[in-house]
Design a protein around this motif. Sequence first.
Motif, mmCIF file in Angstrom:
data_model
loop_
_atom_site.group_PDB
_atom_site.id
_atom_site.type_symbol
_atom_site.label_atom_id
_atom_site.label_comp_id
_atom_site.label_asym_id
_atom_site.label_seq_id
_atom_site.Cartn_x
_atom_site.Cartn_y
_atom_site.Cartn_z
ATOM 1 N N VAL A 158 0.821 -1.213 0.000
ATOM 2 C CA VAL A 158 0.000 0.000 0.000
ATOM 3 C C VAL A 158 0.854 1.262 0.000
ATOM 4 O O VAL A 158 0.405 2.330 -0.416
ATOM 5 C CB VAL A 158 -0.970 0.006 1.206
ATOM 6 C CG1 VAL A 158 -0.241 0.322 2.512
ATOM 7 C CG2 VAL A 158 -2.125 0.988 0.984
ATOM 8 N N ARG A 159 2.099 1.162 0.438
ATOM 9 C CA ARG A 159 2.988 2.331 0.490
ATOM 10 C C ARG A 159 3.701 2.586 -0.843
ATOM 11 O O ARG A 159 4.572 3.460 -0.926
ATOM 12 C CB ARG A 159 4.014 2.161 1.609
ATOM 13 C CG ARG A 159 3.384 2.120 3.003
ATOM 14 C CD ARG A 159 4.435 2.057 4.086
ATOM 15 N NE ARG A 159 3.854 1.941 5.410
ATOM 16 C CZ ARG A 159 3.494 2.960 6.190
ATOM 17 N NH1 ARG A 159 3.656 4.204 5.741
ATOM 18 N NH2 ARG A 159 2.976 2.764 7.384
ATOM 19 N N PHE A 160 3.322 1.852 -1.864
ATOM 20 C CA PHE A 160 3.937 2.003 -3.188
ATOM 21 C C PHE A 160 2.822 2.321 -4.180
ATOM 22 O O PHE A 160 2.295 1.426 -4.860
ATOM 23 C CB PHE A 160 4.715 0.732 -3.555
ATOM 24 C CG PHE A 160 5.832 0.453 -2.582
ATOM 25 C CD1 PHE A 160 7.102 0.933 -2.818
ATOM 26 C CD2 PHE A 160 5.579 -0.242 -1.400
ATOM 27 C CE1 PHE A 160 8.133 0.718 -1.896
ATOM 28 C CE2 PHE A 160 6.589 -0.472 -0.480
ATOM 29 C CZ PHE A 160 7.875 0.014 -0.721
ATOM 30 N N PRO A 161 2.451 3.595 -4.277
ATOM 31 C CA PRO A 161 1.268 3.979 -5.056
ATOM 32 C C PRO A 161 1.353 3.637 -6.535
ATOM 33 O O PRO A 161 0.326 3.494 -7.193
ATOM 34 C CB PRO A 161 1.175 5.490 -4.837
ATOM 35 C CG PRO A 161 2.520 5.918 -4.355
ATOM 36 C CD PRO A 161 3.078 4.753 -3.604
ATOM 37 N N GLU A 162 2.571 3.463 -7.050
ATOM 38 C CA GLU A 162 2.692 3.142 -8.469
ATOM 39 C C GLU A 162 2.070 1.773 -8.792
ATOM 40 O O GLU A 162 1.590 1.552 -9.903
ATOM 41 C CB GLU A 162 4.164 3.174 -8.910
ATOM 42 C CG GLU A 162 5.088 2.201 -8.219
ATOM 43 C CD GLU A 162 5.665 2.680 -6.894
ATOM 44 O OE1 GLU A 162 6.643 2.048 -6.432
ATOM 45 O OE2 GLU A 162 5.171 3.666 -6.329
ATOM 46 N N LEU A 163 2.068 0.851 -7.828
ATOM 47 C CA LEU A 163 1.452 -0.450 -8.042
ATOM 48 C C LEU A 163 -0.055 -0.295 -8.263
ATOM 49 O O LEU A 163 -0.641 -0.922 -9.152
ATOM 50 C CB LEU A 163 1.725 -1.361 -6.836
ATOM 51 C CG LEU A 163 1.059 -2.738 -6.847
ATOM 52 C CD1 LEU A 163 1.548 -3.562 -8.029
ATOM 53 C CD2 LEU A 163 1.332 -3.474 -5.537
ATOM 54 N N PHE A 164 -0.677 0.553 -7.462
ATOM 55 C CA PHE A 164 -2.108 0.817 -7.598
ATOM 56 C C PHE A 164 -2.390 1.602 -8.876
ATOM 57 O O PHE A 164 -3.355 1.328 -9.591
ATOM 58 C CB PHE A 164 -2.607 1.595 -6.379
ATOM 59 C CG PHE A 164 -2.648 0.776 -5.125
ATOM 60 C CD1 PHE A 164 -3.850 0.394 -4.571
ATOM 61 C CD2 PHE A 164 -1.482 0.382 -4.480
ATOM 62 C CE1 PHE A 164 -3.908 -0.366 -3.418
ATOM 63 C CE2 PHE A 164 -1.519 -0.377 -3.321
ATOM 64 C CZ PHE A 164 -2.735 -0.754 -2.793
ATOM 65 N N ARG A 166 -0.738 1.777 -11.741
ATOM 66 C CA ARG A 166 -0.606 1.007 -12.973
ATOM 67 C C ARG A 166 -1.819 0.099 -13.195
ATOM 68 O O ARG A 166 -2.285 -0.072 -14.325
ATOM 69 C CB ARG A 166 0.688 0.189 -12.953
ATOM 70 C CG ARG A 166 1.932 1.047 -13.157
ATOM 71 C CD ARG A 166 3.184 0.227 -13.226
ATOM 72 N NE ARG A 166 3.198 -0.681 -14.377
ATOM 73 C CZ ARG A 166 4.207 -1.512 -14.643
ATOM 74 N NH1 ARG A 166 5.268 -1.536 -13.842
ATOM 75 N NH2 ARG A 166 4.158 -2.305 -15.691
ATOM 76 N N GLN A 167 -2.330 -0.460 -12.109
ATOM 77 C CA GLN A 167 -3.501 -1.320 -12.254
ATOM 78 C C GLN A 167 -4.762 -0.498 -12.551
ATOM 79 O O GLN A 167 -5.621 -0.921 -13.335
ATOM 80 C CB GLN A 167 -3.674 -2.180 -11.002
ATOM 81 C CG GLN A 167 -2.530 -3.191 -10.855
ATOM 82 C CD GLN A 167 -2.703 -4.138 -9.700
ATOM 83 O OE1 GLN A 167 -3.537 -5.036 -9.742
ATOM 84 N NE2 GLN A 167 -1.898 -3.947 -8.652
#
Length: 285
Positions: A158-164, A166-167
């Motif tokens: 959750v602390r890595f907003p780029e993962l969210f 990109r999805q």
Amino acid sequence: MTFKAAAIQMCSGIDPARNVETMASLVSEAASQGAVYIQTPEMTGAIQRDREGLRAVLKDEASDLVVREAARLAGELDIYLHIGSTPIGLSDGKIANRGFLFGPDGKKICDYDKIHMFDVDLANGESWRESAAYRPGSTARMVDLPFGKLGFAICYDVRFPELFRRQAIAGAEIMSLPAAFTRQTGEAHWEILLRARAIENGLFVVAAAQAGAHEDGRETFGHSMIIDPWGRVLAQAGPAGEAVIMAEIDVAAAHAARGRIPNLKNARDFVLEQVVPAGKGGVAA
């Protein structure tokens, strides 16, 4: 399309068999109330700080108790059952922090290995080095279900907003965030981070959590949540103990939120230029 989602809150111990019994009871309760997507927390099968003790109960995916019971429950209850994660033994001696999604036919749809490892030293003296025992994942996953596009993340992700992001750009309308947040970090950041990820990406967040004092001595924050794309908390559990929380989800709300604040569409590439002032030993740009 509107559907009912549930998040299962647990306080998993060191015995996988007992945890599976609890999981089955809570999942059955959620299904009896009409939930068609049910998510359990991170480390559903076992929470065990002692690495050797954990390895003693580890199984590979084919033999894991949680995986077997989840497949049975999904088929028997005619639901999409998302095991937030459970520890899976790997052939190289490492452990996977692996989530699983099972369909109403009892078959596995996909899995997801937590990408970001929680390697931190907290102010209260707690120290965590997940990378010492766990092998991080390297692949993000999103699945197109009958009621919406679901993306995957686990706890520290959750602390890595780029993962969210990109999805979300790829079409995710719901993000899962099963977790076992420590009490200290949860008090500071849990709700803020969940609501931020929902708002900035215009999607629902379903976050099933571990809660309370565990057998291995750790304490987790609880407060399982379901949040809408406008950042509103639709359902929330308490700080400790088992619970089932539920909410009606209409993925049209994600598209409506993105229409009102079209930041995904308005995003632009840019170049970051670092300027070193002349007085700092550099030449002014």
